[in-house]
Design a protein around this motif. Structure first.
Motif, PDB file in Angstrom:
ATOM      1  N   GLN A  17     -17.579  -6.886 -16.601  1.00  8.22           N
ATOM      2  CA  GLN A  17     -17.344  -7.268 -15.725  1.00  8.22           C
ATOM      3  C   GLN A  17     -16.500  -5.953 -14.512  1.00  8.22           C
ATOM      4  N   PRO A  18     -17.085  -5.518 -13.894  1.00  8.93           N
ATOM      5  CA  PRO A  18     -16.129  -4.316 -12.907  1.00  8.93           C
ATOM      6  C   PRO A  18     -14.807  -4.596 -12.233  1.00  8.93           C
ATOM      7  N   SER A  19     -13.880  -3.743 -12.841  1.00 10.37           N
ATOM      8  CA  SER A  19     -12.494  -4.592 -11.989  1.00 10.37           C
ATOM      9  C   SER A  19     -12.062  -3.717 -10.677  1.00 10.37           C
ATOM     10  N   VAL A  20     -11.371  -4.012 -10.205  1.00  9.19           N
ATOM     11  CA  VAL A  20     -10.786  -3.402  -8.517  1.00  9.19           C
ATOM     12  C   VAL A  20      -9.059  -3.372  -9.433  1.00  9.19           C
ATOM     13  N   THR A  21      -9.181  -2.127  -9.006  1.00  5.84           N
ATOM     14  CA  THR A  21      -7.609  -2.064  -9.518  1.00  5.84           C
ATOM     15  C   THR A  21      -7.130  -1.042  -8.302  1.00  5.84           C
ATOM     16  N   MET A  22      -5.096  -1.858  -7.489  1.00  7.09           N
ATOM     17  CA  MET A  22      -4.975  -0.448  -6.646  1.00  7.09           C
ATOM     18  C   MET A  22      -3.281  -0.909  -6.655  1.00  7.09           C
ATOM     19  N   SER A  23      -2.551  -0.067  -6.232  1.00  6.35           N
ATOM     20  CA  SER A  23      -0.788  -0.172  -6.296  1.00  6.35           C
ATOM     21  C   SER A  23      -1.375  -1.363  -5.421  1.00  6.35           C
ATOM     22  N   ASN A  24      -0.025  -2.351  -5.340  1.00  4.92           N
ATOM     23  CA  ASN A  24       0.470  -2.873  -4.208  1.00  4.92           C
ATOM     24  C   ASN A  24       0.642  -2.459  -2.739  1.00  4.92           C
ATOM     25  N   ALA A  25       1.646  -1.236  -3.372  1.00  3.63           N
ATOM     26  CA  ALA A  25       1.604  -0.884  -1.265  1.00  3.63           C
ATOM     27  C   ALA A  25       0.347  -0.743  -0.466  1.00  3.63           C
ATOM     28  N   LEU A  26      -0.934  -0.059  -1.195  1.00  2.00           N
ATOM     29  CA  LEU A  26      -2.874  -0.323  -0.695  1.00  2.00           C
ATOM     30  C   LEU A  26      -2.896  -1.469  -0.785  1.00  2.00           C
ATOM     31  N   LEU A  27      -2.703  -2.493  -1.384  1.00  2.24           N
ATOM     32  CA  LEU A  27      -3.514  -3.359  -0.749  1.00  2.24           C
ATOM     33  C   LEU A  27      -2.862  -4.171   0.110  1.00  2.24           C
ATOM     34  N   ARG A  28      -1.465  -4.164   0.989  1.00  2.00           N
ATOM     35  CA  ARG A  28      -0.895  -4.873   1.373  1.00  2.00           C
ATOM     36  C   ARG A  28      -1.071  -3.684   3.182  1.00  2.00           C
ATOM     37  N   ALA A  29      -1.569  -2.519   2.536  1.00  2.00           N
ATOM     38  CA  ALA A  29      -1.678  -1.466   3.895  1.00  2.00           C
ATOM     39  C   ALA A  29      -2.666  -2.657   4.860  1.00  2.00           C
ATOM     40  N   GLY A  30      -3.268  -1.613   6.210  1.00  3.71           N
ATOM     41  CA  GLY A  30      -4.118  -2.412   7.202  1.00  3.71           C
ATOM     42  C   GLY A  30      -5.108  -1.002   6.610  1.00  3.71           C
ATOM     43  N   HIS A  31      -6.666  -1.571   5.671  1.00  2.68           N
ATOM     44  CA  HIS A  31      -7.740  -1.130   5.313  1.00  2.68           C
ATOM     45  C   HIS A  31      -8.182  -0.345   6.194  1.00  2.68           C
ATOM     46  N   GLY A  32      -8.979  -0.631   7.985  1.00  2.00           N
ATOM     47  CA  GLY A  32      -8.968  -0.519   8.308  1.00  2.00           C
ATOM     48  C   GLY A  32     -10.558  -0.319   8.184  1.00  2.00           C
ATOM     49  N   LEU A  33     -11.720  -1.525   7.878  1.00  2.00           N
ATOM     50  CA  LEU A  33     -13.269  -1.655   7.407  1.00  2.00           C
ATOM     51  C   LEU A  33     -13.584  -2.469   7.098  1.00  2.00           C
ATOM     52  N   THR A  34     -15.040  -2.212   7.610  1.00  2.00           N
ATOM     53  CA  THR A  34     -15.748  -3.374   8.190  1.00  2.00           C
ATOM     54  C   THR A  34     -16.725  -4.008   6.784  1.00  2.00           C
ATOM     55  N   LEU A  35     -17.241  -4.976   6.854  1.00  2.00           N
ATOM     56  CA  LEU A  35     -17.590  -5.420   5.054  1.00  2.00           C
ATOM     57  C   LEU A  35     -18.195  -4.564   4.544  1.00  2.00           C
TER      58      LEU A  35
END
Length: 253
Positions: A17-35
């Protein structure tokens, strides 16, 4: 920035199964994305090797096909083509919003906001149904070469979600999957959820428009059991505490 080479990211799978990994700083940021844009970005992140340290000046690109999008979204191919095309029009303008002190691993939400792009270029191939992302070079350290302070989740966990708020709350909770208790300063939470100024001005708006719908969808579709509590200082809500469990079963559409 000087450019020496170009690399195409490869698909990294754990337990098939593909996994999504990102730094915690990026995870807590506002992503500004639509669905739809969130789906494209998450799929692209799942193709990165989060452990690999990229050489300075190496350009990182990732290709997403309509077939891959359809699998994530649970939609037909026509919808997938349209979503990819629409996402390619807007992703270049989307910005990630960090608190400056969060980037420096400090817990002070009164610091200034810093904005960063997701992509430096994005190409949509007419008639073939794929999009190629050229990651913005400053975002790469938040996605690759990660040794500590990062969060990983399986991409299929978001398959049935129809709200970007639900997806973002899932990510924020997954950071604390070991302790099953997450606590966020209200300003950090509002930023991570891309709450509007109107929503931030009245906590009831955040509760009704963001928290309750997200909790309800994760509970009904994702197998989550979530209890949340607003923490006040005087009359103002200053923090949110989430206590949760995640049950392993197939997401409902």
């Amino acid at each position: 920035m000087s450019v020496s080479k170009r690399t195409v990211a490869t698909l990294i799978k754990i337990d098939s199964q593909p996994s999504v990994t990102m730094s915690n700083a990026l995870l807590r940021a506002g992503h500004g994305l639509t669905l739809a844009e969130k789906r494209v970005i998450a799929c692209a992140i799942s193709k990165l090797d989060s452990r690999r340290q990229l050489p300075i000046g190496e350009i990182l690109t990732t290709k997403i096909t309509a077939i891959e999008y359809a699998e994530i979204a649970g939609c037909n191919m026509r919808t997938a083509y349209e979503a990819l095309q629409e996402a390619s029009k807007n992703l270049f303008e989307r910005k990630i919003t960090f608190f400056n002190n969060d980037l420096n691993h400090q817990n002070d939400s009164s610091s200034k906001l810093v904005q960063m792009r997701w992509v430096g270029e994005i190409h949509y191939q007419e008639g073939e149904g794929w999009v190629e992302i050229y990651w913005w070079y400053k975002i790469i350290p938040f996605l690759t070469g990660l040794k500590r302070q990062f969060t990983t989740y399986k991409l299929h966990q978001a398959h049935a979600l129809r709200s970007v708020y639900s997806w973002r709350l899932m990510e924020l909770l997954m950071r604390f999957h070991d302790t099953k208790t997450a606590e966020y300063d209200i300003d950090f939470f509002s930023n991570a959820m891309d709450a509007t100024e109107k929503q931030r001005s009245n906590f009831n708006n955040i509760r009704r428009r963001i928290i309750e719908p997200a909790v309800n969808e994760l509970t009904s579709k994702g197998g989550w059991d979530i209890k949340w509590t607003p923490i006040k200082s005087g009359r103002r809500v200053v923090k949110l505490r989430f206590e949760f469990k995640k049950y392993n079963h197939i997401l409902k559409k």
